[in-house]
Design a protein around this motif. Structure first.
Motif, short mmCIF file in Angstrom:
data_model
loop_
_atom_site.label_atom_id
_atom_site.label_comp_id
_atom_site.label_asym_id
_atom_site.label_seq_id
_atom_site.Cartn_x
_atom_site.Cartn_y
_atom_site.Cartn_z
N CYS A 1 0.86 -1.19 0.00
CA CYS A 1 0.00 0.00 0.00
C CYS A 1 0.89 1.23 0.00
CB CYS A 1 -0.91 0.01 1.23
SG CYS A 1 -2.05 1.40 1.24
N GLY B 1 1.05 4.58 3.46
CA GLY B 1 2.07 4.79 4.51
C GLY B 1 1.57 5.05 5.92
N CYS C 1 0.41 0.75 10.42
CA CYS C 1 -0.08 -0.37 9.61
C CYS C 1 1.08 -1.11 8.96
CB CYS C 1 -1.04 0.16 8.54
SG CYS C 1 -1.52 -1.08 7.33
N GLY D 1 1.19 -0.73 5.22
CA GLY D 1 1.68 0.60 4.83
C GLY D 1 3.19 0.68 4.94
N GLY E 1 -8.28 -5.87 3.65
CA GLY E 1 -6.99 -6.54 3.70
C GLY E 1 -5.88 -5.59 3.28
N GLY F 1 -3.80 -3.03 1.25
CA GLY F 1 -4.03 -2.06 0.19
C GLY F 1 -5.18 -1.12 0.40
#
Ligand code: SAH
Ligand code: SF4
Length: 376
Positions: A119, A122, A126, A129, A167, A169
């Motif tokens: 993803c 950022g 996470c 991220g 999930g 992304g």
């Protein structure tokens, strides 16, 4: 090869028409794709052999994902699968099961799908991220995750009842493929889930939210707000600019006005960061009277070093919102002990040794250690 599960039923009708075949052939292929869940066009026994070969010769078939590893939680309610897409990309998919109150009734089986490998947003708490962005998934790769879990459940006489786009992304950063996946999952001639059984979670891409509201879909929307304080949000979601909390609240209002569906604001509670009373009051005053819900998610441990608040602090935060008349729930976490919970999905530390199905975990993932016991 073009995966026949990429095609919407109307596109399947058109393809069958172009091939000069009768329309019922489209229904046969759709049934094989979505009900029988075939893995190979040659296995569609309702079609004559010559036609099966013709599909193959024309470049159509069924892709399958490979399950690299599967982990099941100690209580058996959460399953995390590491899946390999046909091109080799790895993503994670999670199945969460909730017992139905009626004994003997089917459990609620929710699949949490990834929409991207990695993803780009950022978010600092996470794990996805923090691994960065690899690529967007195609619609057929998104629905393949649901099909995969459906095959697994079918063996137990169960089926997928809900899908959450939560999930790996950011679904709305992969807008076109996400919307195609939503249509495939909800079309009665394709996977056939009720629109209301699906929820899309977004970090808050305002123009894409407006667009989604106008797709004629009835899916649920969750917006990851995390704080009503714009400066703090900028630190937690570094790519949030230029959207303020006010813009997100307005986008939620618009989504409700157009679709009639109340938006859920997700709020990852980070101890000492956004879980205090001042933050709770600020949020309450911004949301009071608005057609929204709040879902509090005590943060799951990742490499970012954030801690989850004490139980009393979560309850106190919830109470401030409830006192302001805002429907608030605390997410019951599933899968934290095997890094399958919200924000813990990452694949970049997994390497697959050639010829072996066993992944070797890199140091960052194993350093996470077991999560705290689930639930609040
Ligand atoms: N990109 C989308 C959907 C995937 S993330 C989004 O951000 O909404 C799904 C949810 O998990 C989001 O609400 C996200 O904020 C939350 N989340 C991310 N990391 C988390 C963590 N470590 N603990 C708890 N929730 C987390
Ligand atoms: Fe991406 Fe959502 Fe994780 Fe943020 S919380 S990095 S948007 S997956």
């Amino acid at each position: 090869m073009i995966d026949l599960r990429r095609l919407l039923p109307t596109e399947m009708d058109a393809l069958i028409g172009e091939m000069g075949l009768p329309r019922y052939r489209a229904d046969q292929v759709l049934r094989a794709a979505w009900k029988d869940l075939v893995e190979d066009i040659r296995g569609v026994t309702t079609l004559p052999g010559a036609l099966r070969s013709r599909f193959g010769d024309d470049g159509y078939g069924f892709d399958t994902v490979r399950e690299v590893t599967r982990q099941v939680s100690a209580d058996g309610t959460t399953t995390k699968a590491l899946l390999q897409m046909p091109g080799g990309t790895l993503i994670e998919t999670v199945l969460m099961q909730y017992e139905s109150a009626d004994e003997g009734r089917m459990p609620r089986s929710t699949v949490c799908v990834s929409t991207q490998a990695g993803c780009a947003m950022g978010c600092v708490f996470c794990a996805t991220g923090q691994m960065g962005f690899e690529r967007n998934l195609r619609a057929e790769e998104i629905v393949a995750q649901v099909v995969h879990v459906q095959r697994l459940l079918r063996e137990r006489g169960q089926h997928v009842t809900n899908v959450v786009f939560m999930g790996m992304g950011e679904p709305l950063a992969n807008y076109t493929e996400t919307v195609r996946a939503l249509r495939l999952l909800t079309d009665a001639r394709a996977f056939g889930l009720a629109q209301r059984s699906i929820t899309v979670s977004t970090v808050g891409l305002v123009s894409a939210i407006g667009r989604l509201a106008r797709e004629g879909l009835q899916v649920g929307l969750a917006i990851s707000l995390h704080t009503a304080d714009d400066e703090l949000r900028q630190q937690l979601v570094p790519t949030a600019s230029p959207h303020s909390a006010g813009d997100l609240i307005e986008a939620a209002r618009d989504y409700f006005d157009v679709t009639g569906r109340r938006v859920t604001f997700e709020y990852a509670l980070l101890a000492g960061v956004n879980d205090g009373e001042v933050q709770a009051r600020k949020l309450a005053s911004r949301l009071s009277g608005k057609p929204v819900h709040v879902n509090l998610i005590p943060v799951n441990p990742t490499a970012g070093g954030f801690r989850r608040p004490a139980r009393e602090d979560v309850i106190a935060f919830e109470r401030v919102l409830q006192d302001a008349g805002i429907t608030t729930t605390v997410r019951v976490e599933k899968g934290a002990e095997m890094a399958a919970a919200c924000g813990q999905l990452r694949t970049d530390t997994v390497t697959i040794s050639p010829g072996s199905a066993a992944p070797v975990r890199g140091p960052r993932q194993s350093a996470l250690g077991p999560g705290p016991s689930r639930g609040q």
